[in-house]
Structure formats: C-alpha cells, structure tokens
Design a protein around this motif. Structure first.
Motif, PDB file in Angstrom:
ATOM      1  N   GLU A  13       8.503 -23.478  16.338  1.00 29.06           N
ATOM      2  CA  GLU A  13       9.793 -22.817  16.118  1.00 29.06           C
ATOM      3  C   GLU A  13       9.758 -21.779  15.006  1.00 29.06           C
ATOM      4  OE1 GLU A  13      12.570 -23.071  17.896  1.00 29.06           O
ATOM      5  OE2 GLU A  13      11.580 -24.466  19.258  1.00 29.06           O
ATOM      6  N   GLU A  14       8.583 -21.467  14.483  1.00 33.72           N
ATOM      7  CA  GLU A  14       8.487 -20.548  13.352  1.00 33.72           C
ATOM      8  C   GLU A  14       8.491 -19.092  13.833  1.00 33.72           C
ATOM      9  OE1 GLU A  14       8.648 -21.686  10.267  1.00 33.72           O
ATOM     10  OE2 GLU A  14       8.681 -23.712  11.056  1.00 33.72           O
ATOM     11  N   PRO A  15       9.130 -18.203  13.081  1.00 37.63           N
ATOM     12  CA  PRO A  15       9.106 -16.780  13.436  1.00 37.63           C
ATOM     13  C   PRO A  15       7.682 -16.219  13.384  1.00 37.63           C
ATOM     14  CG  PRO A  15      10.776 -17.227  11.763  1.00 37.63           C
ATOM     15  CD  PRO A  15       9.957 -18.475  11.913  1.00 37.63           C
ATOM     16  N   GLY A  16       7.394 -15.298  14.262  1.00 29.07           N
ATOM     17  CA  GLY A  16       6.055 -14.731  14.375  1.00 29.07           C
ATOM     18  C   GLY A  16       5.554 -14.088  13.098  1.00 29.07           C
ATOM     19  N   HIS A  17       6.411 -13.353  12.396  1.00 28.01           N
ATOM     20  CA  HIS A  17       5.956 -12.679  11.177  1.00 28.01           C
ATOM     21  C   HIS A  17       5.590 -13.684  10.087  1.00 28.01           C
ATOM     22  CE1 HIS A  17      10.275 -13.195  10.313  1.00 28.01           C
ATOM     23  NE2 HIS A  17       9.936 -13.130   9.042  1.00 28.01           N
ATOM     24  N   GLU A  18       6.279 -14.825  10.043  1.00 28.10           N
ATOM     25  CA  GLU A  18       5.936 -15.850   9.059  1.00 28.10           C
ATOM     26  C   GLU A  18       4.620 -16.536   9.414  1.00 28.10           C
ATOM     27  OE1 GLU A  18       9.154 -18.597   8.433  1.00 28.10           O
ATOM     28  OE2 GLU A  18      10.532 -16.995   7.839  1.00 28.10           O
ATOM     29  N   VAL A  19       4.407 -16.779  10.698  1.00 35.88           N
ATOM     30  CA  VAL A  19       3.154 -17.391  11.141  1.00 35.88           C
ATOM     31  C   VAL A  19       1.989 -16.450  10.859  1.00 35.88           C
ATOM     32  CG1 VAL A  19       1.869 -18.236  13.150  1.00 35.88           C
ATOM     33  CG2 VAL A  19       4.287 -18.829  12.878  1.00 35.88           C
ATOM     34  N   ALA A  20       2.177 -15.168  11.132  1.00 34.78           N
ATOM     35  CA  ALA A  20       1.119 -14.183  10.882  1.00 34.78           C
ATOM     36  C   ALA A  20       0.808 -14.094   9.387  1.00 34.78           C
ATOM     37  CB  ALA A  20       1.527 -12.818  11.430  1.00 34.78           C
ATOM     38  N   MET A  59       2.468 -23.136  16.261  1.00 38.31           N
ATOM     39  CA  MET A  59       3.604 -23.040  15.343  1.00 38.31           C
ATOM     40  C   MET A  59       4.665 -22.024  15.758  1.00 38.31           C
ATOM     41  SD  MET A  59       1.727 -23.081  11.624  1.00 38.31           S
ATOM     42  CE  MET A  59       3.231 -22.675  10.763  1.00 38.31           C
ATOM     43  N   VAL A  60       4.264 -20.980  16.431  1.00 33.94           N
ATOM     44  CA  VAL A  60       5.163 -19.846  16.670  1.00 33.94           C
ATOM     45  C   VAL A  60       6.229 -20.176  17.722  1.00 33.94           C
ATOM     46  CG1 VAL A  60       3.793 -18.725  18.494  1.00 33.94           C
ATOM     47  CG2 VAL A  60       5.174 -17.332  16.926  1.00 33.94           C
ATOM     48  N   ARG A  61       7.395 -19.588  17.549  1.00 31.24           N
ATOM     49  CA  ARG A  61       8.452 -19.777  18.544  1.00 31.24           C
ATOM     50  C   ARG A  61       8.122 -18.940  19.783  1.00 31.24           C
ATOM     51  NH1 ARG A  61      13.027 -16.683  15.014  1.00 31.24           N
ATOM     52  NH2 ARG A  61      12.139 -14.598  15.215  1.00 31.24           N
ATOM     53  N   PRO A  62       8.599 -19.365  20.937  1.00 27.18           N
ATOM     54  CA  PRO A  62       8.251 -18.684  22.187  1.00 27.18           C
ATOM     55  C   PRO A  62       8.588 -17.189  22.225  1.00 27.18           C
ATOM     56  CG  PRO A  62       9.155 -20.835  22.672  1.00 27.18           C
ATOM     57  CD  PRO A  62       9.321 -20.622  21.191  1.00 27.18           C
ATOM     58  N   ALA A  63       9.644 -16.789  21.582  1.00 24.06           N
ATOM     59  CA  ALA A  63      10.012 -15.373  21.598  1.00 24.06           C
ATOM     60  C   ALA A  63       8.995 -14.495  20.881  1.00 24.06           C
ATOM     61  CB  ALA A  63      11.393 -15.184  20.960  1.00 24.06           C
ATOM     62  N   ASP A  64       8.156 -15.092  20.039  1.00 25.76           N
ATOM     63  CA  ASP A  64       7.181 -14.341  19.252  1.00 25.76           C
ATOM     64  C   ASP A  64       5.733 -14.604  19.686  1.00 25.76           C
ATOM     65  OD1 ASP A  64       9.221 -13.217  17.777  1.00 25.76           O
ATOM     66  OD2 ASP A  64       9.101 -14.685  16.167  1.00 25.76           O
ATOM     67  N   PHE A  65       5.533 -15.018  20.922  1.00 21.43           N
ATOM     68  CA  PHE A  65       4.186 -15.257  21.420  1.00 21.43           C
ATOM     69  C   PHE A  65       3.309 -14.013  21.301  1.00 21.43           C
ATOM     70  CE2 PHE A  65       4.714 -19.058  24.549  1.00 21.43           C
ATOM     71  CZ  PHE A  65       4.979 -19.890  23.486  1.00 21.43           C
ATOM     72  N   PHE A  66       3.872 -12.840  21.533  1.00 21.15           N
ATOM     73  CA  PHE A  66       3.074 -11.614  21.474  1.00 21.15           C
ATOM     74  C   PHE A  66       2.473 -11.413  20.093  1.00 21.15           C
ATOM     75  CE2 PHE A  66       2.554  -7.096  20.586  1.00 21.15           C
ATOM     76  CZ  PHE A  66       1.677  -6.746  21.593  1.00 21.15           C
ATOM     77  N   VAL A  68       1.589 -13.538  17.794  1.00 24.67           N
ATOM     78  CA  VAL A  68       0.440 -14.413  17.565  1.00 24.67           C
ATOM     79  C   VAL A  68      -0.666 -14.121  18.574  1.00 24.67           C
ATOM     80  CG1 VAL A  68      -0.305 -16.826  17.599  1.00 24.67           C
ATOM     81  CG2 VAL A  68       1.771 -16.176  16.402  1.00 24.67           C
ATOM     82  N   GLY A  69      -0.308 -13.638  19.749  1.00 30.70           N
ATOM     83  CA  GLY A  69      -1.306 -13.309  20.762  1.00 30.70           C
ATOM     84  C   GLY A  69      -2.227 -12.168  20.365  1.00 30.70           C
ATOM     85  N   VAL A  70      -1.750 -11.268  19.528  1.00 34.49           N
ATOM     86  CA  VAL A  70      -2.594 -10.161  19.066  1.00 34.49           C
ATOM     87  C   VAL A  70      -3.146 -10.399  17.664  1.00 34.49           C
ATOM     88  CG1 VAL A  70      -1.415  -8.463  20.511  1.00 34.49           C
ATOM     89  CG2 VAL A  70      -0.648  -8.793  18.160  1.00 34.49           C
ATOM     90  N   LEU A  71      -2.776 -11.523  17.059  1.00 31.32           N
ATOM     91  CA  LEU A  71      -3.176 -11.804  15.683  1.00 31.32           C
ATOM     92  C   LEU A  71      -4.677 -12.019  15.477  1.00 31.32           C
ATOM     93  CD1 LEU A  71      -2.314 -12.373  12.739  1.00 31.32           C
ATOM     94  CD2 LEU A  71      -1.981 -14.758  13.435  1.00 31.32           C
ATOM     95  N   PRO A  72      -5.377 -12.809  16.296  1.00 32.92           N
ATOM     96  CA  PRO A  72      -6.784 -13.116  15.988  1.00 32.92           C
ATOM     97  C   PRO A  72      -7.693 -11.891  15.799  1.00 32.92           C
ATOM     98  CG  PRO A  72      -5.979 -14.682  17.573  1.00 32.92           C
ATOM     99  CD  PRO A  72      -4.905 -13.638  17.420  1.00 32.92           C
ATOM    100  N   PRO A 140      11.286 -16.862  26.708  1.00 30.76           N
ATOM    101  CA  PRO A 140      11.984 -15.598  26.457  1.00 30.76           C
ATOM    102  C   PRO A 140      11.028 -14.537  25.924  1.00 30.76           C
ATOM    103  CG  PRO A 140      12.703 -17.300  24.918  1.00 30.76           C
ATOM    104  CD  PRO A 140      11.767 -17.932  25.881  1.00 30.76           C
ATOM    105  N   ARG A 141      11.186 -13.359  26.404  1.00 32.54           N
ATOM    106  CA  ARG A 141      10.315 -12.262  25.969  1.00 32.54           C
ATOM    107  C   ARG A 141      11.111 -11.307  25.114  1.00 32.54           C
ATOM    108  NH1 ARG A 141       5.915 -13.365  28.673  1.00 32.54           N
ATOM    109  NH2 ARG A 141       5.970 -13.948  30.839  1.00 32.54           N
ATOM    110  N   ARG A 142      10.471 -10.830  24.069  1.00 28.00           N
ATOM    111  CA  ARG A 142      11.110  -9.836  23.220  1.00 28.00           C
ATOM    112  C   ARG A 142      10.917  -8.486  23.841  1.00 28.00           C
ATOM    113  NH1 ARG A 142       9.757 -11.028  17.058  1.00 28.00           N
ATOM    114  NH2 ARG A 142       9.389  -8.835  16.894  1.00 28.00           N
ATOM    115  N   THR A 143      11.961  -7.737  23.908  1.00 24.20           N
ATOM    116  CA  THR A 143      11.847  -6.390  24.460  1.00 24.20           C
ATOM    117  C   THR A 143      11.787  -5.399  23.322  1.00 24.20           C
ATOM    118  OG1 THR A 143      14.264  -6.196  24.621  1.00 24.20           O
ATOM    119  CG2 THR A 143      13.089  -6.996  26.576  1.00 24.20           C
ATOM    120  N   ILE A 144      11.082  -4.356  23.559  1.00 28.84           N
ATOM    121  CA  ILE A 144      10.974  -3.290  22.577  1.00 28.84           C
ATOM    122  C   ILE A 144      12.009  -2.234  22.946  1.00 28.84           C
ATOM    123  CG2 ILE A 144       9.495  -1.535  21.567  1.00 28.84           C
ATOM    124  CD1 ILE A 144       7.125  -3.330  22.302  1.00 28.84           C
ATOM    125  N   SER A 145      12.977  -2.074  22.091  1.00 24.89           N
ATOM    126  CA  SER A 145      13.999  -1.063  22.373  1.00 24.89           C
ATOM    127  C   SER A 145      13.647   0.209  21.629  1.00 24.89           C
ATOM    128  CB  SER A 145      15.377  -1.567  21.964  1.00 24.89           C
ATOM    129  OG  SER A 145      15.352  -2.058  20.645  1.00 24.89           O
TER     130      SER A 145
END
Length: 146
Positions: A13-20, A59-66, A68-72, A140-145
């Motif tokens: 459930e953690e936000p992607g930026h915090e996990v990164a 750790m990451v919440r589903p909305a922020d999978f991207f 963490v997916g590009v993090l490694p 849920p997917r985050r969209t880039i506006s």
C-alpha cells in the motif's frame, strides 16, 4: 458476509515515490558497507539489490506498479554511475573514465540486475493477476495527463 484476509500479494500500500526513495537509500547503504568491507562493489551489494527489488515490488500500491517496474535498472545504473564518478576502481579499473567504468560496473553486476529485475517484474505480475482475480478488474493504472 465475511471479509477475507489479505494475502502477501495484496498487502502493498506504499506510494511508489516512497518505495523508490527507500530502495535507493538501502542500496546506497549496502554500497557503503560493501566498500567499507573491501575495495570493490561485491556480493553484498548484489544480494541486497535482488532483495530490495523483490521487496519494493511487494510494498508498492497497485496504482504505482510502473514506478517500481522501472526502478531496478535505473537504481543499478545510478549506483554504478555514482561509483564510476567518485571511485572508479570500485567498479572498474582505476584509470577508466566515467563512461567506461559505468559500463564495466553494469556488466560486472549484470547477473544481479537481471535476477532483481525479473524478480521484481514477476512479483508485480503475480500481484496484478491476484488483484484481477479478486476484483474482476485489473489493477488501477495511472494515466499520464499532458
């Protein structure tokens, strides 16, 4: 109606930026400890890298999978490039330039990078599938506006 307990795959459930940020901090700490123990970046860093990649994906919440997916690959590149600038002998030959030391460092830690990245993507894929099966819709997917 009884509520089902959440599984390991649903617990992030953690936000992607915090996990990164946490992942990068852990990798820098592992790098510092590894270099304090020896002259070169070694097995301690590689094992920490793989572990951090897997844990970040959990750790990451589903909305922020991207995120963490590009993090490694980005985290590995940043770690090796930092050392290539500050202490090239830790990842390559001492007289190598920054670019050559970065390439040498990445190639020297390629196995850890591949294992960590595949593990991260695999965990994210399983988590997405579990969420799809539980809710009937994909994560849920985050969209880039723009």
């Amino acid at each position: 109606m009884t509520s089902r307990s959440r599984t390991l795959w649903e617990s992030g459930e953690e936000p992607g930026h915090e996990v990164a940020a946490l992942a990068v901090a852990l990798l820098l700490t592992a790098m510092t400890i590894d270099l304090a123990l020896g002259d070169r970046l070694g097995l301690l860093f590689d094992l920490t890298f793989v572990t951090v990649c897997a844990r970040a994906a959990l750790m990451v919440r589903p909305a922020d999978f991207f995120t963490v997916g590009v993090l490694p690959p980005l985290a590995m590149l940043a770690s090796v490039a930092l050392l290539a600038i500050a202490q090239p002998g830790a990842v390559a030959r001492e007289r190598d330039g920054v670019v050559q030391a970065t390439v040498s460092g990445l190639s020297g830690h390629a196995i850890a990078l591949v294992i960590g990245y595949l593990l991260c993507l695999g965990v994210l894929a399983v988590r997405n599938q579990v969420q799809t099966n539980r809710s009937g819709s994909p994560a849920p997917r985050r969209t880039i506006s723009g």
